[in-house]
Write a protein that holds these residues in place. Structure first.
Motif, short mmCIF file in Angstrom:
data_model
loop_
_atom_site.label_atom_id
_atom_site.label_comp_id
_atom_site.label_asym_id
_atom_site.label_seq_id
_atom_site.Cartn_x
_atom_site.Cartn_y
_atom_site.Cartn_z
N UNK A 104 -0.40 8.33 -0.79
CA UNK A 104 -0.29 9.25 0.28
C UNK A 104 -1.51 9.14 0.74
N UNK A 105 -2.98 8.38 0.27
CA UNK A 105 -3.69 9.10 1.00
C UNK A 105 -4.38 7.60 1.69
N UNK A 106 -4.05 6.65 2.59
CA UNK A 106 -4.61 6.05 2.95
C UNK A 106 -3.38 5.99 4.49
N UNK A 107 -2.30 6.23 4.31
CA UNK A 107 -0.92 6.29 5.52
C UNK A 107 -0.82 6.90 6.32
N UNK A 108 0.08 7.39 7.61
CA UNK A 108 0.02 8.33 8.20
C UNK A 108 1.21 8.13 9.28
N UNK B 57 1.73 13.43 9.63
CA UNK B 57 1.83 13.38 8.32
C UNK B 57 1.44 12.25 7.41
N UNK B 58 1.67 12.69 6.12
CA UNK B 58 1.55 11.81 5.25
C UNK B 58 3.18 11.25 4.60
N UNK B 59 2.79 10.49 3.31
CA UNK B 59 4.12 9.82 3.06
C UNK B 59 5.03 10.43 2.25
N UNK B 60 4.96 11.71 1.72
CA UNK B 60 5.25 13.46 1.44
C UNK B 60 6.61 13.65 2.11
N UNK C 155 0.69 -1.06 -0.23
CA UNK C 155 0.17 0.18 -0.03
C UNK C 155 0.88 1.04 0.32
N UNK C 156 2.49 1.16 -0.55
CA UNK C 156 2.93 2.48 -0.20
C UNK C 156 2.61 2.79 -1.62
N UNK C 157 2.73 2.43 -2.56
CA UNK C 157 2.77 3.35 -4.11
C UNK C 157 1.52 2.64 -4.40
N UNK C 158 1.03 3.04 -5.56
CA UNK C 158 -0.10 3.02 -6.59
C UNK C 158 0.22 3.10 -8.08
N UNK C 159 -0.45 2.48 -8.98
CA UNK C 159 -0.38 2.78 -10.37
C UNK C 159 -1.00 4.34 -10.78
N UNK C 160 -0.38 4.91 -11.51
CA UNK C 160 -1.47 6.16 -11.95
C UNK C 160 -2.50 5.56 -12.99
#
Length: 396
Positions: free
Chosen positions: A87-91, A107-110, A62-67
């Protein structure tokens, strides 16, 4: 290849190669995403098959996703499906313990702050402070329904042993041998990582800020606590039991403030926010309290004495930066100091003290008034980006 990480060495042990390869792939997505897997392979020097395998694992975690929109090259062949951070699910939770208050944040993953709060200290005992921090994080999570916490990062001044998660000594808070990881982990039920705030911010700058791509970075933190951190390549120097960066007792030429160590003119007592506010009270700039933001507000309102105090503090900070530049010769210098952050005259004074030839190397923190929240979050985000395949299952 990503400017923020080195490729795996061909003679490294298999575990090290795997860890480094996973790190450069995820950080390539952070820096360049949305980005095609073929581009990641070119940037990192890894094989397309290896990149595909790592991306599949990161997607599973769940760290990356396809565009959403596949791209074709010249309209022919198989489409290139970019990947990006999800960056929609984890903080992550960020905790920064300062002398007058604790900052808690998500914070989000960014590395972007989703929500934050400041919790003023009543009792500064470690158990009371950490219990309030845990309750504050729980309240923030309730404000962001659906988010999933990966872990908590804690940034603190003083002497912090990262490996054991312990604040060894923080004289201004009166903390000694405080097992922060153990205490906060028991209260939150989450993995907790702890580091000094200057080192945390070096990692934040290298992952998310202006120092991304710098081969060596010095960070100078000037608050009530004054300390520094230095990174070369992909490593922050910690020293035995993480004691590197202790600069509180460096002598300041012409300094007049008595220090608890028995000397006069030590860096921390000269630059401390407590000293700034005390001098501001003596000059009639502020009436009471201990908040340097009141001095900043007075300067903004046109008080020349307030402006002069801030500029002089920035100038002394520049002298300290110049000394560290002489010793360490970093490619870039980042300074976290209230005047430098908000006032051009303070930044100019800092750079003038550093010297014309090196002034362009010095910049204020990338994170504005979110810097303390980012410090806490960067502790745990550094763990994630440094070893994503090992850290992610443990965190998640």
């Amino acid at each position: 290849m990503p400017r923020t990480a080195a490729p795996p060495h061909p003679l490294s042990p298999p575990g090290d190669r795997r860890r480094t390869s996973a790190s450069v792939v995820l950080r390539s997505v952070l820096e360049h995403g949305p980005v095609a897997r073929s581009t990641i392979a070119r940037l990192t020097g890894l094989s397309p098959a290896s990149v595909t395998d790592y991306c599949a694992r990161f997607t599973e975690l769940g760290l990356i996703r396809e565009a959403e929109a596949p791209r074709r090259v010249n309209g022919v062949g198989r489409p290139h499906v970019p990947v990006d951070l999800d960056d929609s699910r984890f903080v992550v939770g960020g905790v920064h313990v300062a002398v007058p208050y604790t900052t808690v944040a998500l914070l989000d993953l960014r590395g972007r702050v989703v929500v934050r709060r400041e919790l003023k200290h009543g009792d500064t005992g470690p158990r009371a402070v950490l219990e309030r921090a845990a309750a504050g994080l729980a309240a923030l999570l309730a404000e962001v329904p659906g988010s999933r916490p990966l872990g908590v990062g804690v940034a603190v001044g003083g002497w912090v042993d990262r490996d054991s998660g312990t604040v060894v000594e923080h004289p201004l808070l009166g903390w000694r041998e405080v097992p922060v990881r153990e205490l906060l982990g028991a209260r939150t039920g989450l993995p907790v990582h702890v580091d000094g705030h200057a080192r945390a911010l070096v990692n934040g700058e290298r992952l998310f800020g202006r120092a991304r791509g710098s081969r060596s970075v010095l960070h100078l933190f000037v608050g009530n606590v004054v300390d520094a951190a230095f990174a070369t390549g992909d490593e922050v120097h910690h020293g035995p039991r993480s004691q590197a960066g202790t600069i509180a007792h460096l002598p300041v030429p012409g300094g007049t403030e008595p220090c608890d160590c028995g000397r006069t003119g030590c860096l921390q007592v000269e630059l401390s926010e407590r000293t700034l506010v005390r001098r501001a009270r003596a000059a009639g700039v502020v009436d009471g309290g201990g908040n340097p933001m009141h001095v900043l507000a007075a300067a903004r309102a046109g008080d020349p004495a307030a402006a002069a105090l801030l500029v002089e503090r920035a100038r002394l900070t520049g002298r300290a930066a110049a000394l560290l530049l002489d010793v360490l010769n970093p490619e870039s210098v980042v300074v976290t100091e209230v005047g430098v952050l908000y006032r051009e005259d303070c930044l100019a004074a800092l750079r003038e003290a550093v010297g014309t030839e090196r002034a362009a190397l010095v910049a204020p923190t990338s994170f504005g008034d979110s810097v303390l929240a980012v410090a806490g979050g960067s502790v745990v985000l550094d763990v994630l980006y440094r070893d994503p395949l090992s850290a992610s299952p443990r965190l998640i």
